[in-house]
Motif scaffolding. Structure first.
Motif, PDB file in Angstrom:
ATOM      1  N   VAL A 128       0.804  -0.906   0.040  1.00  0.00           N
ATOM      2  CA  VAL A 128      -0.136   0.350  -0.232  1.00  0.00           C
ATOM      3  C   VAL A 128       0.706   1.226   0.115  1.00  0.00           C
ATOM      4  N   GLU A 129       2.606   1.779   1.399  1.00  0.00           N
ATOM      5  CA  GLU A 129       2.644   2.749   0.889  1.00  0.00           C
ATOM      6  C   GLU A 129       3.316   2.441  -0.246  1.00  0.00           C
ATOM      7  N   ILE A 130       3.732   1.240  -1.070  1.00  0.00           N
ATOM      8  CA  ILE A 130       4.410   1.541  -2.869  1.00  0.00           C
ATOM      9  C   ILE A 130       4.158   1.905  -3.749  1.00  0.00           C
ATOM     10  N   LEU A 131       2.401   1.340  -3.598  1.00  0.00           N
ATOM     11  CA  LEU A 131       1.386   1.901  -4.679  1.00  0.00           C
ATOM     12  C   LEU A 131       1.266   3.679  -5.150  1.00  0.00           C
ATOM     13  N   ARG A 132       0.922   4.321  -2.829  1.00  0.00           N
ATOM     14  CA  ARG A 132       1.352   5.809  -3.057  1.00  0.00           C
ATOM     15  C   ARG A 132       2.601   6.099  -3.216  1.00  0.00           C
ATOM     16  N   ARG A 133       3.191   5.646  -2.893  1.00  0.00           N
ATOM     17  CA  ARG A 133       4.844   6.370  -3.665  1.00  0.00           C
ATOM     18  C   ARG A 133       4.574   6.418  -5.261  1.00  0.00           C
ATOM     19  N   ILE A 134       4.336   5.385  -5.704  1.00  0.00           N
ATOM     20  CA  ILE A 134       4.019   5.418  -6.977  1.00  0.00           C
ATOM     21  C   ILE A 134       3.766   6.309  -7.934  1.00  0.00           C
ATOM     22  N   TRP A 135       2.266   6.353  -7.486  1.00  0.00           N
ATOM     23  CA  TRP A 135       1.307   7.351  -7.687  1.00  0.00           C
ATOM     24  C   TRP A 135       1.599   8.405  -7.863  1.00  0.00           C
ATOM     25  N   VAL A 136       2.329   9.256  -6.251  1.00  0.00           N
ATOM     26  CA  VAL A 136       2.597  10.127  -6.868  1.00  0.00           C
ATOM     27  C   VAL A 136       4.165  10.208  -7.729  1.00  0.00           C
ATOM     28  N   SER A 172      16.726   8.287  -9.973  1.00  0.00           N
ATOM     29  CA  SER A 172      17.119   8.067  -8.199  1.00  0.00           C
ATOM     30  C   SER A 172      15.977   8.122  -6.724  1.00  0.00           C
ATOM     31  N   LEU A 173      15.132   8.935  -7.460  1.00  0.00           N
ATOM     32  CA  LEU A 173      14.144   8.858  -6.711  1.00  0.00           C
ATOM     33  C   LEU A 173      12.839   7.695  -6.761  1.00  0.00           C
ATOM     34  N   ARG A 174      12.662   8.015  -8.279  1.00  0.00           N
ATOM     35  CA  ARG A 174      11.526   6.398  -8.516  1.00  0.00           C
ATOM     36  C   ARG A 174      11.229   5.602  -8.726  1.00  0.00           C
ATOM     37  N   PHE A 175      10.798   4.648  -8.111  1.00  0.00           N
ATOM     38  CA  PHE A 175      10.143   3.148  -8.175  1.00  0.00           C
ATOM     39  C   PHE A 175      10.418   2.513  -9.661  1.00  0.00           C
ATOM     40  N   ASP A 176      11.510   1.744 -10.032  1.00  0.00           N
ATOM     41  CA  ASP A 176      10.910   0.822 -11.539  1.00  0.00           C
ATOM     42  C   ASP A 176      10.570  -0.424 -11.149  1.00  0.00           C
ATOM     43  N   SER A 177      10.375  -0.499 -10.128  1.00  0.00           N
ATOM     44  CA  SER A 177       9.418  -2.247  -9.885  1.00  0.00           C
ATOM     45  C   SER A 177       9.185  -2.312  -8.213  1.00  0.00           C
ATOM     46  N   THR A 178       7.818  -2.461  -7.997  1.00  0.00           N
ATOM     47  CA  THR A 178       7.102  -2.984  -6.958  1.00  0.00           C
ATOM     48  C   THR A 178       7.372  -3.696  -5.728  1.00  0.00           C
ATOM     49  N   TYR A 179       8.762  -4.593  -6.462  1.00  0.00           N
ATOM     50  CA  TYR A 179       8.637  -5.621  -5.714  1.00  0.00           C
ATOM     51  C   TYR A 179      10.431  -5.566  -5.164  1.00  0.00           C
ATOM     52  N   ASP A 180      11.286  -4.509  -6.146  1.00  0.00           N
ATOM     53  CA  ASP A 180      11.855  -3.860  -5.677  1.00  0.00           C
ATOM     54  C   ASP A 180      12.083  -2.688  -5.472  1.00  0.00           C
ATOM     55  N   THR A 181      12.062  -2.112  -4.271  1.00  0.00           N
ATOM     56  CA  THR A 181      11.743  -0.299  -4.648  1.00  0.00           C
ATOM     57  C   THR A 181      13.646   0.088  -4.501  1.00  0.00           C
ATOM     58  N   CYS A 227      19.321   3.507 -15.001  1.00  0.00           N
ATOM     59  CA  CYS A 227      20.886   3.877 -14.959  1.00  0.00           C
ATOM     60  C   CYS A 227      20.930   4.057 -16.225  1.00  0.00           C
ATOM     61  N   VAL A 228      22.392   4.483 -16.921  1.00  0.00           N
ATOM     62  CA  VAL A 228      22.479   4.586 -18.247  1.00  0.00           C
ATOM     63  C   VAL A 228      24.206   4.635 -17.667  1.00  0.00           C
ATOM     64  N   LYS A 229      25.502   3.914 -18.353  1.00  0.00           N
ATOM     65  CA  LYS A 229      26.866   4.404 -18.004  1.00  0.00           C
ATOM     66  C   LYS A 229      27.148   3.854 -19.634  1.00  0.00           C
ATOM     67  N   ARG A 230      27.796   4.645 -19.865  1.00  0.00           N
ATOM     68  CA  ARG A 230      28.344   4.789 -21.420  1.00  0.00           C
ATOM     69  C   ARG A 230      27.887   3.825 -21.998  1.00  0.00           C
ATOM     70  N   ALA A 239      22.012   2.177  -8.513  1.00  0.00           N
ATOM     71  CA  ALA A 239      22.701   1.979 -10.041  1.00  0.00           C
ATOM     72  C   ALA A 239      22.879   3.452  -9.713  1.00  0.00           C
ATOM     73  N   THR A 240      22.119   4.592  -9.638  1.00  0.00           N
ATOM     74  CA  THR A 240      21.984   5.473  -9.697  1.00  0.00           C
ATOM     75  C   THR A 240      23.044   6.461  -8.615  1.00  0.00           C
ATOM     76  N   VAL A 241      24.148   5.781  -7.890  1.00  0.00           N
ATOM     77  CA  VAL A 241      24.785   5.952  -6.987  1.00  0.00           C
ATOM     78  C   VAL A 241      26.167   6.720  -7.980  1.00  0.00           C
ATOM     79  N   GLN A 242      26.681   7.758  -8.403  1.00  0.00           N
ATOM     80  CA  GLN A 242      27.796   7.731  -9.070  1.00  0.00           C
ATOM     81  C   GLN A 242      28.693   6.749  -8.491  1.00  0.00           C
TER      82      GLN A 242
END
Length: 562
Positions: free
Chosen positions: A244-252, A275-284, A289-292, A324-327
């Protein structure tokens, strides 16, 4: 609940020794490691992870070694448990009798979970490094290298529509299990078809308007559930469900309310940073990320290992796992601080350019006495690319007096800050008339990165920029940093030294677990397995054979030294 009663495995049973060396006369990696390092992991090293009361636990020292050997040979839990029962070289390394029945494979998963919960994975690496130091196979100082690799998350890649649909389906599943009577009146007839099974959405006919319409349809369904959950009639406990909390944050992340109070689907540029948004509801913790040119969803792992040209094996001494987004550069101070805590700091640290800035080079020298070697000073100006004219390395910069001298001996007339592309630079200007009359100047004037009208009285060719410095929070005044950045590229050893970084390993490419704390256990065990293999290879490497002296060589030697 289980409790720990430490056991000693210093003595290998006589029958195990006789059988192991009869079956493997040249030894195997685990046998060679046991003979050189003795007991690598002792039960006392993990005493604080277990309570003092309860049924006795299996030996954590043995489970740690089995986990390392499992990763070394890429075995499943079941096959690793079978190897403990059937392989005499594993029994030799573990100090077990030949008829020992071993243990059930499920305890390996429980042991890794205990390592993740207690943040104890690093302890495995620290214990092995201590054993290597005691055996004379590792020492502080020398040279180390660090590089990063990407790790794919153990989840499927989802498009934005699949993400919002799957997150709503997961939340509905949890709500149905927690309080189906509360949820039942909220369900709509078409939800069974829309969210009853795993959400898979291919190409939507109609282009972007159709995608936005479908996204807003799912958004209204989710908003209905969220509005009801935060209503006065909803049981308070339902709001605390993880999905439920993941759902709320993804809707934001994915939606917004317009001025008329209507839920709208965000356009790509209006989304929060990766770095802030979720790309999976099962692993937040898994982020895009893209590198080279390489794009992935998951994590980033940094391995540091020794690379001395000495009579010691090259071993991994530090492992760091981040989202992944930590440089890469954000890990440089942390790596040095961790190595200092283990007394494993190198004298020279070979890294990629992403790990360094002027401030980090200066901090490594000032705080830890470490020399960072990296190609930070690459100049992308047209002069450097064409090999014509003067690039930045041709100018002598006096940071105390805030002036620079060109190769012809003329001193700069301007010095000031400049910001371009999110970076802060120091811009140095020379007298326009002097530069135009310079006898070594040839070719047309080239435009620089900053429009001419922003710099009155200066032509584009008359400007040089120093490397960025102030963006790093650890940065000190950039005087020593600029000299440090230029030095490696002028060092004739540089190409050979920096080539060492290309061989940094190992390379775990796909996560077996979810969440950064659990994922970190995997690269640590992979690094330990890599160390076992390298130590065995080093122990098995024969000493170079001495060539027999010829009669003529002996005759000359006796004539020279009668």
């Amino acid at each position: 609940m289980v409790s720990l009663h430490p056991e000693s495995h210093l003595r290998i049973p006589v029958e195990t020794v006789r059988t192991a060396w009869a079956a493997c006369p040249k030894g195997t990696p685990v046998m060679l490691m046991r003979d050189r390092l003795d007991v690598v992991f002792a039960d006392e090293d993990f005493a604080d992870l277990y309570p003092t009361d309860g049924r006795p636990a299996l030996s954590p020292g043995q489970l740690a070694l089995v986990s390392v050997l499992q990763f070394a040979e890429n075995l499943s839990d079941r096959r690793a448990a079978d190897a403990v029962r059937t392989r005499i070289d594993w029994k030799y390394g573990l100090g077990l009798e030949p008829d020992d029945p071993g243990f059930d494979y499920s305890v390996l998963c429980e042991f890794r979970a205990r390592l993740a919960e207690g943040d104890a994975a690093e302890r495995l690496l620290q214990v092995m490094l201590q054993r290597l130091v005691e055996a004379g196979l590792l020492r502080a100082g020398g040279r180390q290298r660090t590089d990063s690799t990407h790790v794919l998350a153990a989840v499927r890649n989802l498009g934005r529509l699949e993400l919002v649909g799957e997150s709503l389906r997961a939340a509905l599943e949890d709500l149905a299990e927690a309080d189906e009577q509360w949820l039942l009146p909220l369900l709509e007839p078409e939800w069974g078809k829309r969210y009853g099974r795993r959400v898979e959405i291919g190409k939507v006919p109609g282009g972007k308007p159709a995608v936005a319409a479908l996204g807003e349809t799912i958004g209204r369904d989710g908003a209905k559930i969220l509005t009801a959950l935060w209503g006065t009639q909803a049981p308070p406990g339902l709001r605390r469900l993880a999905q439920v909390e993941i759902l709320r944050r993804i809707w934001v992340h994915q939606y917004y309310w317009d001025s008329r109070g209507k839920l709208r689907w965000r356009k790509g540029k209006a989304l929060p940073p990766a770095s802030l948004r979720f790309d999976s509801t099962y692993d937040t913790d898994a982020h895009y990320c893209v590198k080279r040119g390489t794009a992935w969803r998951g994590y980033r792992v940094h391995f540091s290992e020794t690379c001395d040209d000495t009579e010691r094996p090259d071993v991994v001494v530090h492992v760091a796992t981040t989202i992944a987004t930590v440089q890469d550069g954000e890990l440089t101070p942390r790596i040095h601080d961790d190595l200092a805590g283990r007394n494993m700091l190198p004298d020279e640290h070979v890294v990629d350019s992403a790990y360094v800035t002027a401030g980090r080079i200066e901090r490594a020298r000032r705080v830890h006495g470490v020399e960072l070697l990296s190609p930070l000073d690459r100049d992308h100006s047209h002069q450097a690319r064409a090999g014509e004219g003067f690039d930045k390395s041709c100018f002598a910069i006096d940071w105390d007096e805030q002036e620079a001298a060109c190769p012809q001996g003329h001193v700069s007339t301007g010095w000031g800050p400049m910001r371009s592309g999110g970076y802060e630079y120091i811009q140095i200007g020379f007298d326009q008339a002097t530069c135009l009359a310079c006898p070594v100047r040839s070719g047309p004037v080239r435009s620089g990165p900053v429009p001419v009208h922003q710099l009155p009285g200066l032509s584009p060719l008359d400007r040089i920029t120093a490397p960025p410095s102030a963006r790093d929070p650890d940065a000190q005044p950039p005087r020593p940093g600029h000299r440090a950045m230029a030095a490696p590229l002028r060092d004739p050893r540089w190409n050979r030294i920096h080539a060492l970084r290309e061989r940094t390993g190992p390379r775990p490419r796909r996560a077996r677990y979810r969440g950064v704390r659990k994922v970190h256990v995997q690269p640590v065990l992979t690094a330990l397995a890599c160390n076992v293999a390298r130590i065995a290879d080093w122990l098995n490497t024969p000493a170079p054979a001495r060539r027999r002296a010829t009669r003529l060589h002996t005759l000359y030697a006796s004539a020279a030294h009668p």
